[in-house]
Design a protein around this motif. Structure first.
Motif, PDB file in Angstrom:
ATOM      1  N   ARG A  90     -38.880  55.962  78.128  1.00 39.17           N
ATOM      2  CA  ARG A  90     -37.472  55.745  77.783  1.00 39.17           C
ATOM      3  C   ARG A  90     -37.326  54.844  76.565  1.00 39.17           C
ATOM      4  NH1 ARG A  90     -34.951  54.715  83.767  1.00 39.17           N
ATOM      5  NH2 ARG A  90     -33.097  54.052  82.577  1.00 39.17           N
ATOM      6  N   VAL A  91     -38.193  53.856  76.420  1.00 31.31           N
ATOM      7  CA  VAL A  91     -38.143  52.956  75.270  1.00 31.31           C
ATOM      8  C   VAL A  91     -38.619  53.666  74.002  1.00 31.31           C
ATOM      9  CG1 VAL A  91     -39.213  50.889  74.269  1.00 31.31           C
ATOM     10  CG2 VAL A  91     -38.294  50.822  76.599  1.00 31.31           C
ATOM     11  N   HIS A  92     -39.650  54.480  74.131  1.00 31.84           N
ATOM     12  CA  HIS A  92     -40.230  55.143  72.956  1.00 31.84           C
ATOM     13  C   HIS A  92     -39.278  56.138  72.296  1.00 31.84           C
ATOM     14  CE1 HIS A  92     -44.585  54.176  74.358  1.00 31.84           C
ATOM     15  NE2 HIS A  92     -44.167  53.311  73.452  1.00 31.84           N
ATOM     16  N   GLN A  93     -38.319  56.669  73.045  1.00 32.13           N
ATOM     17  CA  GLN A  93     -37.407  57.646  72.441  1.00 32.13           C
ATOM     18  C   GLN A  93     -36.529  57.016  71.359  1.00 32.13           C
ATOM     19  OE1 GLN A  93     -34.316  59.219  75.070  1.00 32.13           O
ATOM     20  NE2 GLN A  93     -34.483  57.397  76.370  1.00 32.13           N
ATOM     21  N   TYR A  94     -36.493  55.683  71.297  1.00 33.12           N
ATOM     22  CA  TYR A  94     -35.724  54.981  70.269  1.00 33.12           C
ATOM     23  C   TYR A  94     -36.630  54.414  69.177  1.00 33.12           C
ATOM     24  CZ  TYR A  94     -32.120  55.382  73.820  1.00 33.12           C
ATOM     25  OH  TYR A  94     -31.236  55.879  74.751  1.00 33.12           O
ATOM     26  N   ASP A  95     -37.865  54.905  69.112  1.00 36.97           N
ATOM     27  CA  ASP A  95     -38.820  54.463  68.101  1.00 36.97           C
ATOM     28  C   ASP A  95     -39.067  52.952  68.210  1.00 36.97           C
ATOM     29  OD1 ASP A  95     -40.574  54.706  65.959  1.00 36.97           O
ATOM     30  OD2 ASP A  95     -39.006  54.382  64.458  1.00 36.97           O
ATOM     31  N   THR A  96     -39.186  52.494  69.444  1.00 36.76           N
ATOM     32  CA  THR A  96     -39.435  51.082  69.717  1.00 36.76           C
ATOM     33  C   THR A  96     -40.818  50.907  70.328  1.00 36.76           C
ATOM     34  OG1 THR A  96     -37.081  50.631  70.065  1.00 36.76           O
ATOM     35  CG2 THR A  96     -38.635  49.064  71.023  1.00 36.76           C
ATOM     36  N   VAL A  97     -41.560  49.959  69.823  1.00 36.45           N
ATOM     37  CA  VAL A  97     -42.875  49.611  70.366  1.00 36.45           C
ATOM     38  C   VAL A  97     -42.668  48.707  71.576  1.00 36.45           C
ATOM     39  CG1 VAL A  97     -44.998  48.312  69.895  1.00 36.45           C
ATOM     40  CG2 VAL A  97     -44.069  49.881  68.166  1.00 36.45           C
ATOM     41  N   ILE A  98     -43.414  48.968  72.650  1.00 32.82           N
ATOM     42  CA  ILE A  98     -43.273  48.134  73.849  1.00 32.82           C
ATOM     43  C   ILE A  98     -44.625  47.590  74.274  1.00 32.82           C
ATOM     44  CG2 ILE A  98     -43.318  50.167  75.393  1.00 32.82           C
ATOM     45  CD1 ILE A  98     -41.338  48.423  77.193  1.00 32.82           C
ATOM     46  N   ILE A  99     -44.651  46.297  74.535  1.00 31.58           N
ATOM     47  CA  ILE A  99     -45.857  45.542  74.855  1.00 31.58           C
ATOM     48  C   ILE A  99     -45.716  44.932  76.245  1.00 31.58           C
ATOM     49  CG2 ILE A  99     -47.356  43.628  74.129  1.00 31.58           C
ATOM     50  CD1 ILE A  99     -47.224  45.861  72.059  1.00 31.58           C
ATOM     51  N   ALA A 100     -46.754  45.000  77.044  1.00 31.22           N
ATOM     52  CA  ALA A 100     -46.761  44.354  78.359  1.00 31.22           C
ATOM     53  C   ALA A 100     -47.412  42.979  78.231  1.00 31.22           C
ATOM     54  CB  ALA A 100     -47.517  45.197  79.374  1.00 31.22           C
TER      55      ALA A 100
END
Length: 642
Positions: A90-100
């Motif tokens: 869901r986050v990637h569809q906005y071209d956003t990098v997500i880090i845990a």
């Protein structure tokens, strides 16, 4: 004017579309077993949709006992992977990098939530859990924990995260090994810096072995722990090159530990970007991107930090709560449309510290992004709505109702919108409250909702206007304790009148009432170089404020030279003094006595209208005096469901 902020940056093969980062904040949105929830996913998706280039989740537990709070996310078992895969998709569809962000709290774990004794390099209790003695880790347990971090990182990769960030800050397990403040070992993990870095370096190596070279590996650290014997900025500058060489892709710079947590999570009493200079010093010793944090709630300030070459990326932690659309609005030049965090710490830190889910005082949608009750639905039968009171509750109700299609008008007897919340903006450090109130006014302007100020609403006016609903956001009336001899003297004034500028005071002031309002009035007067004494019956002052902002407020009060008499009762007010008894038995010289004892709801108009058969909905302080956040949420929900 925001060219730097909206320029791309590549970290280990992943290109960030801008320099706006959501840095980690605990929110308590996951299941107790660490499973990702719809609430957690929707909360992050809103920030991605709002234009943030990178999101770093709150600390993800690497084992089932690595818990300092009840509902934190976890990646200690494969069963966690599917839920987080939904989040990352869901986050990637906005071209956003997500880090845990991976973490083990070490001695800061809570036995209450972890159901086990905490582990730490040395048997030294944490200040927040000082009744719990941590277990001193064996070499075997250290090696196991290294593997736990690596295994959790691999699960993060399988769940679709673009990378992980090791939480090496704020006194958790990794920095507990790094710092001589907490590490008293004399084996290969203690003593010299080479040994104290070993735990972190082994974790980095383990993550790289399991996740490969193309997986982002960030590292958050407290550049200065701000405690005696803790890591300093010079220690950090010596450590960073070793972490860099070991394979860290970026550094996120914070400060402090639990014992100095007010510096870690800044309240309104801290200056904007106050940690940026620490980031600059780290940036001087590494070529890797550096993130700075700390009371950055304005994209123009973020741009100035980047232009000053103090950091490469900007962490908008609590600002992303107040307005998750901050990047999109700033990129479009819509600065007045951005709600700005005021640093109150009531909904975020205050709720978390009391075991509740996190929220934001100014943004009711936080934690309810996909909750049907909070969504805007066009009204089937639009109503004519009259809002009496242009405080935060009344204006939020008007905004929400207008968004649903109702015909709304707002009235207030004051010349300014904002009610008690505007008055609260006047003491030192609280001026940003006016920016939020201006945001509310602007939203009403955009919705073409008329606001009639300097207008006293009477029953006759209401009956003339014939609204379908009256929203009574009529606020409060100050309490005047008539039993105190001399309380009616001409030298006695109300605290709210002092803040509003309706009255001035003499040089020597006694403030009767040491709750938050009274202390803020006292601080205001003390900042004007008045001689101020606060008199309070309880054994402390500002006890109704949260721990971190209270600590900062009391420090500011002391810096301004005010005195506080606690466990003390006012017996009499004379023309030139206040006579008190209890812990202090004396006659305090006073040119002006300021009453700030409390407030009661103002419901006179609501009662009169109800008796006349009008549909009245009472909200905010008029219903029950309290903090702005509860009033704003109440107004928001009322407007959505009229």
């Amino acid at each position: 004017m925001l060219d730097r902020l909206f320029s791309p940056l590549t970290i280990n093969g992943k290109t960030l579309k801008n320099r706006c980062v959501v840095t980690p904040m605990l929110m308590n949105f996951c299941e107790e077993d660490g499973t990702c929830t719809e609430r957690f996913a929707a909360y992050h998706e809103a920030k991605a949709k709002g234009g943030f280039a990178m999101i770093v989740t709150e600390n993800v537990a690497v084992t089932s006992v690595a818990k300092g709070y009840q509902w934190i996310p976890g990646l200690w078992k494969d069963e966690h992977i599917p839920g987080f895969r939904d989040l990352t998709d869901r986050v990637h569809q906005y071209d956003t990098v997500i880090i845990a962000q991976l973490n083990h709290p070490g001695r800061q774990a809570s036995e209450k939530y972890a159901k086990a004794q905490s582990w730490a390099p040395s048997a030294i209790p944490d200040p927040y859990h000082n009744e719990e003695m941590p277990h001193e880790m064996t070499i075997t347990e250290i090696h196991k924990t290294v593997e736990d971090f690596g295994d959790a990182a691999l699960r993060a990769k399988k769940a679709g995260f673009d990378g992980i960030e090791l939480h090496g800050a704020h006194g958790y397990m990794i920095p507990e090994f790094m710092s001589m403040y907490t590490n008293k070992r004399t084996d290969e993990y203690g003593g010299d810096l080479t040994n104290r870095m070993r735990f972190a370096l082994e974790i980095i190596e383990n993550v790289r072995q399991k996740c490969g070279p193309d997986f982002i590996l960030g590292y958050r650290l407290s550049a200065d722990e701000r405690v005696t014997g803790g890591l300093t900025i010079e220690d950090t500058k010596a450590i960073v090159p070793y972490l860099d060489q070991a394979g860290v892709d970026y550094f996120s710079i914070s400060i402090a530990v639990n014992a100095t947590d007010d510096q870690m999570i800044p309240s309104m009493y801290y200056r904007h970007g106050y940690q940026a200079d620490y980031a600059k010093e780290v940036k001087d010793v590494t070529c890797k991107p550096v993130i700075t944090v700390g009371r950055i709630n304005d994209t123009r300030i973020a741009e100035s930090i980047l232009r000053s070459h103090k950091a490469d990326l900007i962490g908008f932690a609590r600002q992303s709560l107040t307005d998750p659309e901050t990047p999109n609005k700033a990129r479009e030049g819509r600065f007045e449309d951005i709600r700005k965090c005021v640093g109150c710490l009531h909904g975020c830190v205050g709720h978390i510290d009391t075991g509740l889910a996190g929220s934001c005082e100014l943004n009711p949608l936080v934690g309810h992004e996909s909750d049907p009750e909070y969504q805007t639905v066009p009204a089937e039968h639009p109503k004519k709505v009259m809002v009496v009171g242009a405080g935060p509750a009344g204006m939020q109700a008007a905004i929400a109702a207008a968004e649903c299609g109702h015909q709304v008008e707002v009235y207030d007897s004051d010349r300014w919108a904002g009610g008690q919340y505007r008055i609260a903006s006047i003491p030192p450090g609280k001026g940003e409250i006016t920016a939020f109130l201006r945001w509310q006014v602007r939203e009403l302007e955009k919705l073409h909702v008329p606001v009639f100020l300097n207008t006293t609403v009477t029953k006759e006016l209401v009956l003339e206007k014939k609204p379908d609903v009256v929203v009574a956001a009529t606020g409060v009336t100050p309490i005047v304790p008539k039993k105190i001899p001399g309380v009616q003297n001409p030298n006695v004034v109300l605290g709210q009148d002092v803040l509003k500028g309706a009255v001035n005071t003499g040089r020597r002031c006694v403030v009767v009432g040491g709750g938050l309002v009274g202390v803020e009035v006292a601080n205001h007067l003390a900042s004007l170089l008045k001689e101020v004494t606060v008199v309070e019956m309880r054994d402390g002052i500002a006890l109704d404020e949260g721990p971190a902002p209270r600590k900062d407020l009391l420090q500011d009060l002391a810096n301004n030279g005010a005195k506080a008499y606690t466990s003390t009762t006012v017996d009499e007010i004379t023309d030139h003094s206040v006579i008190v008894s209890g812990a202090h038995n004396e006659e305090i010289p006073a040119d002006t006595v300021v009453l700030a004892i409390g407030r009661v709801s103002n419901t006179a108009l609501a009662e009169e209208l109800t008796a006349a058969g009008v549909d009245v909905r009472i909200i905010g302080d008029a219903k029950e005096p309290g903090l702005a956040g509860a009033a704003i949420r109440e107004g928001y929900l009322l407007g959505r469901h009229l």
